[in-house]
Structures are given as C-alpha cells and as structure tokens.
Write a protein that holds these residues in place. Sequence first.
Motif, mmCIF file in Angstrom:
data_model
loop_
_atom_site.group_PDB
_atom_site.id
_atom_site.type_symbol
_atom_site.label_atom_id
_atom_site.label_comp_id
_atom_site.label_asym_id
_atom_site.label_seq_id
_atom_site.Cartn_x
_atom_site.Cartn_y
_atom_site.Cartn_z
ATOM 1 N N LYS A 97 0.839 -1.196 0.000
ATOM 2 C CA LYS A 97 0.000 0.000 0.000
ATOM 3 C C LYS A 97 0.885 1.262 0.000
ATOM 4 O O LYS A 97 0.600 2.221 -0.720
ATOM 5 C CB LYS A 97 -0.918 -0.009 1.221
ATOM 6 N N ASP A 100 2.175 1.654 -3.452
ATOM 7 C CA ASP A 100 1.125 2.099 -4.376
ATOM 8 C C ASP A 100 0.795 3.580 -4.169
ATOM 9 O O ASP A 100 0.624 4.321 -5.148
ATOM 10 C CB ASP A 100 -0.138 1.243 -4.201
ATOM 11 N N ASN A 101 0.720 4.001 -2.914
ATOM 12 C CA ASN A 101 0.454 5.415 -2.619
ATOM 13 C C ASN A 101 1.535 6.296 -3.236
ATOM 14 O O ASN A 101 1.259 7.350 -3.806
ATOM 15 C CB ASN A 101 0.453 5.660 -1.099
ATOM 16 N N HIS A 102 2.776 5.842 -3.076
ATOM 17 C CA HIS A 102 3.910 6.602 -3.588
ATOM 18 C C HIS A 102 3.879 6.689 -5.119
ATOM 19 O O HIS A 102 4.053 7.764 -5.705
ATOM 20 C CB HIS A 102 5.201 5.943 -3.111
ATOM 21 N N THR A 131 4.406 10.775 1.013
ATOM 22 C CA THR A 131 4.440 9.317 0.797
ATOM 23 C C THR A 131 5.841 8.763 1.068
ATOM 24 O O THR A 131 5.973 7.605 1.463
ATOM 25 C CB THR A 131 3.977 8.912 -0.628
#
Length: 142
Positions: A97, A100-102, A131
Amino acid sequence: MKKMLVASLALLMASQAFAADPISQRKDVFKQYKPVVGAMGKMVKGDTPYNKDEFAKLATQLEQLSQQPWQYFPAGSNAGKTDAKPEIWSKPADWQKAIDNHKAATAKLKQVALAGDLAAIKTQFGATQQTCKACHKDFRKD
Ligand code: HEC
C-alpha cells in the motif's frame, strides 16, 4: 574449451554476486531520488526560478524512479547494512500500500508538472513527499 568454461563460470558467479546484493541495488535507486527531489524542492520553494520544462523533466524522472526500488526487497534481504525494517516482510499488504500510494502520488505529480500550474504542483509535491515520509516512518529504521 576449458578456458571458456572458466570464463563462463566466472561470469555466472559475478552475476550471482550482483543479484545477491539487492541491498546496495535498492540503496542506489534511493540515492538517485535525492538530487531529483532536491532540485524540485528548490523550484517549489522559489530558491531557483520555476521552469516548467525543467520541472516536468524532473517529475518524469521521479515517476520512473518510483517504479524501481521495490524489486530489490526479496525475502531475507533484511540482514546486513540495511535500514529496512522487518515489517516490510511481515506486513506485505501495508508495504504494498505504501508503494502504491507513492507511485500514485508521483504519477499525479508528473501530470500536474506537465500541465504547469505551479500552485497545483506545490500541493502535489508536498503530497508526494508525504508518501516518502510515511513509508520511512513505518518501514525504515531511523
Ligand atoms: C514504500 C516505501 C518507501 C518509499 C515510498 C520511499 N522510500 Fe526511501 N527508503 C525506504 C526503505 C525501506 C529504505 C531503506 C533501504 C535499506 O537501507 O535497505 C529507504 C532508504 C532511502 C534513502 C537512503 C538510501 C541509502 O543510501 O541508504 C533515501 C535517500 C531515500 N530512501 C529517499 C526517499 C525519497 C526521497 C522518497 C520519496 C521521493 C522515498 N525514499 C520513498 C522506503 C521507501
């Protein structure tokens, strides 16, 4: 024939030694993050004049870099000279996660950079840095 065998053995061993050191490979990528983010930060802060094309180029580089470090975190690569926390491997869903956020943040930063609205860029640059920080807080030793 024997020479060739020795040469190919040496090659094989060299490539294995390389593959066996994912720690330095991922550190190398993170080291490349630094000048890119630094140059962007200066423009965002106004220390260097904002240049749309230059900023877009940096944002594109960052987006490419954001794809790269994660392949160098194989299971068991948390021993030795690394600041990686064991949670990377014990909480794989949270780790994914954070990645993915980054990636999503850098992809959006590239988009706004290409559009060239400095206010939007500032907001998204801050969000992108968050992030980095969030992941370091959870998954990197201080
Ligand atoms: C998904 C998690 C994650 C994200 C996102 C992330 N990092 Fe990291 N970063 C790490 C981990 C884990 C290490 C420790 C690697 C090691 O020592 O093996 C690290 C190490 C580093 C290092 C030190 C490299 C060295 O020489 O030891 C730098 C610099 C760095 N990150 C910069 C950044 C920047 C800048 C961003 C955002 C643009 C970022 N990182 C985003 C997880 C992340």
